[in-house]
Design a protein around this motif. Structure first.
Motif, PDB file in Angstrom:
ATOM      1  N   CYS A   3       0.967  -1.446   0.256  1.00  0.00           N
ATOM      2  CA  CYS A   3       0.438  -0.323  -0.124  1.00  0.00           C
ATOM      3  C   CYS A   3       1.429   1.113   0.174  1.00  0.00           C
ATOM      4  O   CYS A   3       1.395   1.561   1.009  1.00  0.00           O
ATOM      5  N   ASP A  24      -4.485   2.384  -4.224  1.00  0.00           N
ATOM      6  CA  ASP A  24      -4.141   1.790  -3.273  1.00  0.00           C
ATOM      7  C   ASP A  24      -5.332   1.395  -2.357  1.00  0.00           C
ATOM      8  O   ASP A  24      -5.480   0.299  -1.903  1.00  0.00           O
ATOM      9  N   GLY A  25      -5.920   2.733  -2.693  1.00  0.00           N
ATOM     10  CA  GLY A  25      -7.172   2.541  -1.602  1.00  0.00           C
ATOM     11  C   GLY A  25      -7.841   1.476  -1.703  1.00  0.00           C
ATOM     12  O   GLY A  25      -8.508   1.203  -0.721  1.00  0.00           O
ATOM     13  N   VAL A  42      -3.325   6.899   0.479  1.00  0.00           N
ATOM     14  CA  VAL A  42      -3.467   5.877   0.502  1.00  0.00           C
ATOM     15  C   VAL A  42      -4.528   5.834   1.428  1.00  0.00           C
ATOM     16  O   VAL A  42      -5.573   5.447   0.822  1.00  0.00           O
TER      17      VAL A  42
END
Length: 319
Positions: free
Chosen positions: A216, A221-222, A246
């Motif tokens: 992450c 990437d969240g 993130v």
């Protein structure tokens, strides 16, 4: 190529006089200074910088190892380093490694060969013993807490930060807490995981390794984090996210998927970046620019020092 002996012959002066003029020494007569300057102009002479560095034993170059140049954490560290470099008339040699050990070795080799005066390693994959072997060639500074090492460092206590944040969430009523991290290896990551394990033992909570989500690093990437959590039979009710970027991605993804923050999931980010303030994210403020400046000073001053940087929780609307 013209050298200082050629200049001396052209100007009708000694090599020593030419050297004094080149180095702006005050004790040279005006007549001789003009003769040397005219010879320089006619011959289009330029200093051999490598020879100057060799004679002084310094390059005024400092190496900086970062895994990624587009990651906000390392960009802010680099900002602090670069500000100090400018003030002290140093230039930086940047090594982007992506945690490839051979790339870190290239930086250490340049230190060994005296191509740089010192080296700051913001995050490493090399074994600490390899780095210690290169201390004989010049100052090396790390951005991690490694009390058994002989290497200077500037760091935050990630074990304590994680422990305090986990306790804070526990007091808020959370019993199923996960965290998002860039990588599992590395001293800082290991200290975080140790704090996490101790927290679960302390409160006799069932440990769930699925709650640890790695890789992450960036905003996008969240979405992957939320997708993974929604697939779990028993998802965590809170997340520690070691990057505000993130954390911001998680917040936006929750909004898109009609998940309520903090009712469905609470979030604590790290670094207190502007995006955390914009999205009202609770975060751990880490003064990265200050850390970068201190890393530079340690590399410049050469003395063995270890400095812990204080952090604080900035409470907003995601817990």
């Amino acid at each position: 190529m013209t050298n200082i002996r050629d200049l001396a012959q052209m100007a009708g002066v000694s090599v020593t006089t030419v050297s004094r003029v080149l180095n702006q020494h005050p004790y040279v007569s005006e007549e001789k200074r003009k003769a040397v300057l005219e010879a320089i102009k006619v011959s289009n002479y330029h200093k051999n910088i490598n020879a100057v560095h060799l004679s002084k034993g310094k390059t005024q170059l400092m190496g900086v190892v970062i895994p990624f140049s587009d990651h906000s954490y390392f960009a802010m560290l680099l900002k602090g380093i670069a500000k100090q470099a400018l003030e002290h008339n140093y230039k930086l040699v940047l090594f982007q490694t992506e945690y490839i050990e051979s790339k870190e070795m290239e930086a250490l080799q340049m230190l060994k060969q005296k191509q740089i005066d010192s080296l700051i390693i913001c995050s490493r994959s090399c074994d600490i013993s390899i780095i210690e072997e290169h201390l004989q060639f010049g100052p090396i500074v790390l951005c991690e807490d490694n009390p058994r090492s002989k290497i200077s460092s500037t760091f935050v206590n990630h074990y304590k930060i994680f422990s305090d944040a986990l306790d804070y969430l526990y007091q808020k009523g959370h019993r199923q807490i996960g965290y998002c991290i860039g990588r599992r290896s590395g001293t800082n990551s290991q200290n975080r995981e140790l704090a996490y394990q101790h927290f679960y033992k302390k409160y006799r909570l069932p440990y769930n390794s699925d709650y640890i989500i790695d890789q992450c690093l960036y905003f996008e990437d969240g979405e992957r984090v939320i997708t993974r959590i929604k697939e779990m039979d028993t998802p965590p009710s809170a997340l520690l996210v070691t990057s505000d970027q993130v954390a911001a991605g998680i917040v936006i993804s929750c909004q898109n998927q009609q998940l309520s923050i903090p009712d469905d999931i609470a979030i604590i980010g790290f670094d207190n970046e502007p995006i955390a303030k914009m999205l009202n994210i609770t975060t751990i403020e880490i003064p990265l620019v200050e850390m970068g400046g201190n890393l530079f000073q340690q590399a410049l001053n050469r003395a063995l020092t270890n400095r812990e940087i204080s952090v604080k929780l900035i409470e907003r609307g995601t817990v």
